[in-house]
Write an enzyme that holds these catalytic residues in place. Structure first.
Site, PDB file in Angstrom:
ATOM      1  N   ASP A 112      -0.277  -5.492   9.750  1.00  0.00           N
ATOM      2  CA  ASP A 112      -1.228  -4.441   9.398  1.00  0.00           C
ATOM      3  C   ASP A 112      -2.579  -5.101   9.134  1.00  0.00           C
ATOM      4  OD1 ASP A 112      -2.688  -2.370   8.452  1.00  0.00           O
ATOM      5  OD2 ASP A 112      -1.339  -1.817   6.813  1.00  0.00           O
ATOM      6  N   ALA A 148      -6.189  -4.197   8.371  1.00  0.00           N
ATOM      7  CA  ALA A 148      -7.117  -3.119   8.006  1.00  0.00           C
ATOM      8  C   ALA A 148      -8.430  -3.652   7.434  1.00  0.00           C
ATOM      9  CB  ALA A 148      -6.458  -2.184   6.992  1.00  0.00           C
ATOM     10  N   LYS A 193     -12.762   0.238   7.591  1.00  0.00           N
ATOM     11  CA  LYS A 193     -13.509  -0.502   6.581  1.00  0.00           C
ATOM     12  C   LYS A 193     -14.577  -1.391   7.214  1.00  0.00           C
ATOM     13  CE  LYS A 193     -10.691   1.480   4.046  1.00  0.00           C
ATOM     14  NZ  LYS A 193      -9.447   1.285   3.407  1.00  0.00           N
ATOM     15  N   TRP A 222       0.855  -1.185   0.000  1.00  0.00           N
ATOM     16  CA  TRP A 222       0.000   0.000   0.000  1.00  0.00           C
ATOM     17  C   TRP A 222       0.899   1.246   0.000  1.00  0.00           C
ATOM     18  CZ3 TRP A 222      -1.980   2.539   4.955  1.00  0.00           C
ATOM     19  CH2 TRP A 222      -2.943   3.509   4.664  1.00  0.00           C
TER      20      TRP A 222
HETATM   21  C1  LIG Z   1      -3.291  -1.719   4.033  1.00  0.00           C
HETATM   22  C2  LIG Z   1      -3.902  -0.630   4.848  1.00  0.00           C
HETATM   23  N1  LIG Z   1      -3.438  -0.403   6.066  1.00  0.00           N
HETATM   24  C3  LIG Z   1      -3.950   0.542   6.850  1.00  0.00           C
HETATM   25  C4  LIG Z   1      -4.982   1.349   6.421  1.00  0.00           C
HETATM   26  C5  LIG Z   1      -5.435   2.378   7.393  1.00  0.00           C
HETATM   27  O1  LIG Z   1      -6.592   3.015   7.234  1.00  0.00           O
HETATM   28  P1  LIG Z   1      -7.160   4.090   8.243  1.00  0.00           P
HETATM   29  O2  LIG Z   1      -6.054   4.930   8.754  1.00  0.00           O
HETATM   30  O3  LIG Z   1      -8.123   4.862   7.414  1.00  0.00           O
HETATM   31  O4  LIG Z   1      -7.817   3.332   9.354  1.00  0.00           O
HETATM   32  C6  LIG Z   1      -5.505   1.157   5.123  1.00  0.00           C
HETATM   33  C7  LIG Z   1      -6.561   2.001   4.591  1.00  0.00           C
HETATM   34  O5  LIG Z   1      -6.797   2.136   3.430  1.00  0.00           O
HETATM   35  C8  LIG Z   1      -4.940   0.139   4.330  1.00  0.00           C
HETATM   36  O6  LIG Z   1      -5.396  -0.113   3.090  1.00  0.00           O
END
Ligand SMILES: Cc1ncc(COP(=O)(O)O)c(C=O)c1O
Length: 400
Positions: free
Chosen positions: A211, A213, A246, A130
């Site tokens: 991670d 998410a 999400k 990402w």
């Molecule tokens: C791989 C991944 N990690 C972490 C996040 C963290 O998202 P947020 O800070 O919006 O909770 C996302 C959001 O798109 C993600 O795709």
């Protein structure tokens, strides 16, 4: 002071969103931005969230500060969701949980913690990963390296090369692993592969930074954390950055958590104290609104069941669109070249085409993907799937 400051180019995702909004075509399709969409193309507020929010507001008597660690009931519920109610690591009192502003907040705090404890450590991230992992982790001053993960042309994991790379990483380095629904590839490790990774991390004394998410978007709340649980039970120390953006649809409320697993209770306490100091130095305290909603949902069996059903329907919709798009592509191309879309998990897959092809989809067909050909399958609807399949299939045909 700021006269010499260079103006940076616009963020590529925000730039893409602006181009999409400005595109007057009635056929336009947004497969770029990483949010869930329902059958009407909207990113809805979950019913369980609406109901919990009303209960929460009715009970709320103050807006005074909560704490740098956030809301205790939320942290406890988040820990149970991720590690389970019978976690051996929790039973050994090695787990500490701190609420964070989204998964991003948790990742950044994790990076700062690593930098304090091991300033020369390198964080190994998957290739590809990402895009935001780079500034979130690298911004703390830590070095980053990439481990082979996915072959976009063959649509498969490079697991042997991944193992080989990590086997050569110096002890004390950090390995960032996507817990499920890998972003951007949709290609996850099997349970057997998680076992091998867990054993390697333990043997090579590498720190896992997991991670998480998309818990619930892959196969369900429990199966999606099987890898996380395996790893945390195999190693003395681990960090887990959790996001509820999400799976509770709470994106803008910024709800996440950092789970720290220490070698023992004292070490875990030290990790927590450092995390709190880091938080105080960046944002002081996380926002409470989303945490209060989530705490209601975790604690109330009726709301919780409703959440699990709503989460299942989001997951099913993505699975159905994956199946539908790959079927259309099978029919349109007469090949099984796009079958991978059906078997991959979560919202994203890499189409695996060139940046010129991505530009052609955008300029000729008004279909918006990220530059690396990442597509958000939640942007596919029964009403646009044939159009999208036709456009993708036409990429291999000579230009008219
Ligand atoms: C791989 C991944 N990690 C972490 C996040 C963290 O998202 P947020 O800070 O919006 O909770 C996302 C959001 O798109 C993600 O795709």
């Amino acid at each position: 002071m700021f006269q010499q400051l260079a103006r940076l180019p616009d963020d590529s995702i925000l730039g893409l969103m602006a181009r999409f909004r400005a595109d007057p075509s009635p056929d336009k399709v947004d497969l770029g931005v990483g949010v869930y969409r329902d059958l009407s193309g909207a990113t809805p507020i979950l019913d369980c969230v609406h109901r919990a929010e009303r209960l929460m507001l009715a009970a709320q008597a103050t807006k005074s500060y909560v704490a740098a660690a956030g809301r205790a009931e939320f942290n406890e519920g988040a820990g149970e969701l991720v590690l389970g109610t019978a976690s051996p690591v929790a039973a050994q009192s090695r787990v500490r949980i701190v609420q964070a502003p989204g998964g991003c907040g948790a990742l950044r705090v994790a990076a700062e913690l690593i930098r304090i404890a091991a300033p020369t450590a390198t964080v190994h991230v998957s290739d590809p990963t990402w895009g935001n992992h780079i500034p979130l982790l690298g911004g703390s001053g830590l070095k980053l390296a990439k481990y082979p993960y996915y072959d976009a042309a063959a649509h498969e994991l490079k697991f042997a090369a991944m193992l080989e790379h990590l086997d050569r990483a110096p002890a004390g380095d950090v390995v960032l692993l996507h817990a499920c629904c890998h972003n951007p590839t949709g290609a996850d490790l099997s349970l057997e592969q998680w076992r091998e990774i867990a054993a390697l991390l333990e043997r090579r004394r590498l720190l896992p930074l997991l991670d998480l998410a998309y818990q619930g978007f892959g196969a369900g709340l429990e199966p999606d954390v099987a890898g996380v649980r395996l790893v945390t039970m195999s190693v003395p120390e681990a960090l887990i950055a959790v996001s509820f953006s999400k799976n509770l649809g709470l994106y803008r409320e910024r709800l996440g958590a950092l789970i720290a697993v220490g070698a023992g209770a004292q070490e875990a306490d030290a990790m927590r104290s450092q995390v709190l100091q880091i938080a105080r130095g960046i944002y002081s305290m996380p926002p409470d609104h989303g945490a209060a909603i989530a705490a209601h949902i975790f604690a109330d069996p009726v709301l919780r069941d409703e959440w699990i059903l709503e989460l299942m329907s989001m997951r099913r919709r993505i699975e159905e669109m994956r199946a539908l798009l790959s079927r259309h592509l099978r029919e349109r191309t007469g090949t099984r070249d796009f079958d991978f879309l059906e078997t991959q998990r979560g919202m994203f897959s890499l189409l695996g085409c060139s940046s010129e092809a991505v530009a052609r989809l955008r300029d000729r067909h008004h279909i918006y993907l990220l530059g690396d050909s990442r597509m958000n399958l939640a942007g596919i609807l029964p009403g646009n799937v044939a159009y999208v399949a036709d456009a993708i299939a036409s990429l291999n045909e000579p230009a008219p």
